[in-house]
Design an enzyme around this catalytic site. Structure first.
Site, short mmCIF file in Angstrom:
data_model
loop_
_atom_site.label_atom_id
_atom_site.label_comp_id
_atom_site.label_asym_id
_atom_site.label_seq_id
_atom_site.Cartn_x
_atom_site.Cartn_y
_atom_site.Cartn_z
N HIS A 1 0.85 -1.19 0.00
CA HIS A 1 0.00 0.00 0.00
C HIS A 1 0.89 1.25 0.00
CE1 HIS A 1 -3.62 -2.26 1.99
NE2 HIS A 1 -3.11 -2.92 0.97
N GLU B 1 0.81 4.03 1.71
CA GLU B 1 1.19 4.58 3.02
C GLU B 1 2.27 3.73 3.70
OE1 GLU B 1 -3.30 5.26 2.44
OE2 GLU B 1 -1.90 3.61 2.17
N CYS C 1 -5.74 2.04 5.76
CA CYS C 1 -6.33 0.82 6.30
C CYS C 1 -5.72 0.54 7.68
CB CYS C 1 -6.09 -0.34 5.35
SG CYS C 1 -4.36 -0.89 5.29
N CYS D 1 -1.87 0.03 7.47
CA CYS D 1 -1.15 1.29 7.24
C CYS D 1 -1.26 2.22 8.44
CB CYS D 1 -1.66 1.96 5.97
SG CYS D 1 -1.26 1.03 4.48
#
Length: 162
Positions: free
Chosen positions: A57, A59, A87, A90
């Site tokens: 992801h 982040e 999420c 993250c």
């Protein structure tokens, strides 16, 4: 303190552009930027597909680089701008890195509506604020913001790849 300045909107829109670049590369349309006192330190798009990393992801990938190359004091005074609400995974990385502020566009709730039942986005219905609230460190959270703009980069992406 949950103040929003024009510069916040500019950086947030820049995260949307990074998400567009990720999508153009074949990755999921998410982007993140780390800013310290108005200076962009890092930019990162999602790399789940091109990096062959299911945890890639935007982040968490950005946080990995930031936490290995920047002083903790810099991270604490930095703001992470994310095209979508981080999420649970993250959010945990942001917390452990000690990043002091988060500004995000699309909420996790609205993202779930956009992605539907697409198995490539196994959305956890856990707001980042809930995760941060369980810790001892405080992280300022601003968002969701500019959700209509944030959603644009997702239009047609999830449906076209089912």
């Amino acid at each position: 303190m949950n103040s929003v300045a024009d510069v916040d909107l500019d950086f947030l829109r820049r995260s949307f552009k990074i998400a567009e670049k990720a999508r153009a590369r074949g990755d999921h349309p998410f982007g993140a930027i780390l800013v310290y006192h108005g200076e962009v330190l890092l930019e990162q798009g999602n790399v789940v597909e091109t990096g062959r990393d299911l945890t890639g992801h935007a982040e968490i990938t950005l946080v990995r680089v930031a936490s290995s190359s920047l002083e903790r004091a810099v991270l604490t005074e930095s703001c992470l701008y994310s095209s979508a609400e981080p999420c649970a995974m993250c959010s945990g990385a942001i917390y452990w890195a000690g990043i002091g502020r988060l500004v995000y566009g699309l909420s996790e709730y609205r993202l779930r509506r956009v992605t539907g039942s697409d198995e490539r986005n196994l959305t956890l219905d856990v707001p980042c604020r809930d995760i941060f609230a369980k810790g001892r460190s405080r992280i300022e959270v601003v968002g969701p913001m500019l959700e209509d703009e944030a959603e644009e980069v997702h239009r047609g992406f999830w449906e076209s790849r089912l």
